[in-house]
Design an enzyme around this catalytic site. Sequence first.
Site, PDB file in Angstrom:
ATOM      1  N   ILE A 161       0.838  -1.203   0.000  1.00 15.21           N
ATOM      2  CA  ILE A 161       0.000   0.000   0.000  1.00 15.21           C
ATOM      3  C   ILE A 161       0.868   1.246   0.000  1.00 15.21           C
ATOM      4  O   ILE A 161       0.714   2.131  -0.822  1.00 15.21           O
ATOM      5  CB  ILE A 161      -0.944   0.039   1.216  1.00 15.21           C
ATOM      6  CG1 ILE A 161      -1.827  -1.207   1.248  1.00 15.21           C
ATOM      7  CG2 ILE A 161      -1.805   1.283   1.161  1.00 15.21           C
ATOM      8  CD1 ILE A 161      -2.627  -1.332   2.519  1.00 15.21           C
TER       9      ILE A 161
ATOM     10  N   VAL B 231       3.777  -0.738   4.340  1.00 15.90           N
ATOM     11  CA  VAL B 231       2.460  -1.264   4.693  1.00 15.90           C
ATOM     12  C   VAL B 231       1.947  -2.124   3.540  1.00 15.90           C
ATOM     13  O   VAL B 231       1.997  -1.721   2.376  1.00 15.90           O
ATOM     14  CB  VAL B 231       1.455  -0.130   4.970  1.00 15.90           C
ATOM     15  CG1 VAL B 231       0.123  -0.706   5.429  1.00 15.90           C
ATOM     16  CG2 VAL B 231       2.007   0.810   6.025  1.00 15.90           C
TER      17      VAL B 231
ATOM     18  N   ASP C  45       1.528  13.149  16.450  1.00  9.52           N
ATOM     19  CA  ASP C  45       1.630  13.265  14.994  1.00  9.52           C
ATOM     20  C   ASP C  45       0.252  13.198  14.353  1.00  9.52           C
ATOM     21  O   ASP C  45       0.025  12.442  13.418  1.00  9.52           O
ATOM     22  CB  ASP C  45       2.543  12.174  14.435  1.00  9.52           C
ATOM     23  CG  ASP C  45       2.980  12.491  13.006  1.00  9.52           C
ATOM     24  OD1 ASP C  45       2.828  13.663  12.589  1.00  9.52           O
ATOM     25  OD2 ASP C  45       3.440  11.584  12.309  1.00  9.52           O
TER      26      ASP C  45
END
Lengths: 511, 271
Positions: free
Chosen positions: A168, A176, A286
Amino acid sequence: MDSKWARLSDDEDDRQRKRRKEKHERKSREASHSREGSHTPQPSLRLESGGGREESKLRMVMDARGAAGGRRGASYQAASVTTSPAATAAAATLNTAGTTTTLVPPALQPPSLSSSSPSAPLSSSSSSAAAGSTSSALYTVRRAASSSQHPVLSQCRSVENYEKLNRISEGTYGVVYRARDRETGDIVALKKLKLDQEKNGFPITSLREIYTLLLAKHPHIVNVREIVVGDTLTQIFIVMDFIEHDLKELMSEMPQPFLQSEVKTLMLQLLSATELLHENWILHRDLKTSNLLLNNRGEIKVADFGLARRYGEPQGVMTQPVVTLWYRAPELLLGSKHYTTAVDMWSIGCIFGELVNNEPLMPGRGEADQLERMFKLLGMPTETTWPGFSKLPFAHHVPKFYQPNNNLRSRFPYLTENGLDLMNRMLAFDPAKRITAEEALHHPYFSEGPAPKHPSMFPTWPSKGERTGKRATSPSAPVAHHGQGDDDELGAGGGLFNVASQESTGFRLRV
Amino acid sequence: MAAESKLSLQNALLTLEQLQHTPSMQDGFTEQQEDDMRQMGCHLIQSAGILLKLPQVAMATAQILFQRFFYQASLRKFAVRDISMGSIFLAAKVEECPCRMRDLVNVVDYLCKTFKRLPTIEPLALYGHEFYEMKNAAVIAEMQILKKLGFNVHVQLPYGIMVNYLKVLNLTDHPTIPQRAWGYLNDGLRTNVYICYQPPTIACSVVWLAAREAGVPLPTNPPWWEVLDASLEDVENIAGHIKTLYYRSLPISTLPLRIEQVEPWLVSQGQ
């Protein structure tokens, strides 16, 4: 008192050990061992003073207790137990007890046991009534029923349990993949941790990420299913639910911004997730649109806890360069070493603006530019609006211009007064005055019309994750000092106008 | 089965099966031998933690991780020294007080020499072979612990709960009870009670034990431990476990610390 221990002779040791094991096997694991009715006293036969030769130490303890209790019973003082009404009631009844009686609610006594076991008077708890086969059988049954309440020790499974479908994305912290659970057929996201050049063992940042993700269970925080390992020790994968979109990439392809009703739903979800984190002393550090995933049922999932960490009171010194530049709070830019949950709230304010206008609120090109954009948009902070502002490490480096006006309205001409107020509170310069997640959830903006749209009414979009491709570019969070065991003590180096840290302040394009 | 049962704020506990048939016992260790090895490991961790000036929570976490690990792996395959190092290293990170690898290796090396009654004057060579070997062992041990525990390194500790219980029972100002109870919590780390019971029960038990030994009567009608949701059986059982620690002195100089010492030791024990 000590004599009861001294009575243990060596040859009793073995029997004791055996006994101990038996005890262990029978011990009840139910914390909530239902005790309703334990306050409706029903004295049962408890005492056998000077009881027979008990082999096990534990029995002796109980004997000694019984005997001592019998002598001393009348002189028991009511301790001031003030935790609960039940406790107070307990204390109140103490003085009336002439002899020590252990209360066994009749309902708790398994009928088969209390009638069949000769040793019943010795025990106070129903599960220990007898060492006979009935009780162990009963115990096993009960344990089987209760074992699901507690996590059990179990190893990591192998990554072979999942079938990789496609890659991905690749972020700062690892690749990922989209994968399928071979057993259930579920589609999941596998995040491979980067552990290549770790000199100091498993990176503390990854540990924090896994740790916080495992602890933070919330409908709007991405669900981690398990951690699996590959063939070698350096292959570690986090298995998460697969979520179709991230907000960043979705917004870049949307022809017009989200509707106000949709913004409210998304903000409420984000705020409730943040509230949970902050309640549990976890900072995300974050928050940004590319770390917010959105599924096709209109649900946001906060993801990427690569910078998250727990914090405590009193606060220790924490790493300075955290949070992606565009979403970084002013106190961080100005070098404050002690920061709070307010840094997450600033990021949420920036996300709010981005959701409304479908463009980043303050896309700074560097730390100085970021500060300048802040001041231009929100006005220059002063000692009155932000006490302590001028004492911050980098405050004297601040660009010299005076712009006192808050220009937020001009950026959001169509936002209601309440909406603008909420954004202003989230973007308050003084972290002490910044709104908290809990307060924000009760802000009038969310109760005025238009009402938040129900998640099931959200439009759906085709998923990008199913095809291999590059993601929309956005800056990443500063690279944490991976592999440095004590990254938090290294914060001093990072700073606004510090040449040495220039490389960590700029952009980092996602591959 | 793993996925949903793993993720929780509660401590991971053993199943009956795991408790009865530990990997080490299946591998030929007797219960006594295994207990001794566990106690030595915990002793090593606690001593190293003190020398490294780590907070007690880190030492406690390390000992619990160590104990948990050897319910997943055999003492025949993993050395007590290495896993102790890995536990300290990992626990220090989990508790946000990371320790330096070099300090850890030096301290553990020093302690191992003390255990074996070897001279300890000579520190490890700065970049010597032995240093690197131990360092690598620690890093590998850390990964092994994470892997065998399914990354479930969350540990809830009973210290805070115990202090609350002392307050509830008005015992905080007693001259001996708080210190004694605290000590029992520390010593209890060497037993398996922390992986058989949840922290509140353990806290109850040490208060009960300390109060008994000080001869201070506590409410029994109804019993205070029931008000605090612990059963007498559990309380007594934990107390018994902790107390047994004091009836046997650990033959520490003979126990194997490194993996290559295990087999000869087992053979010598068999005789």
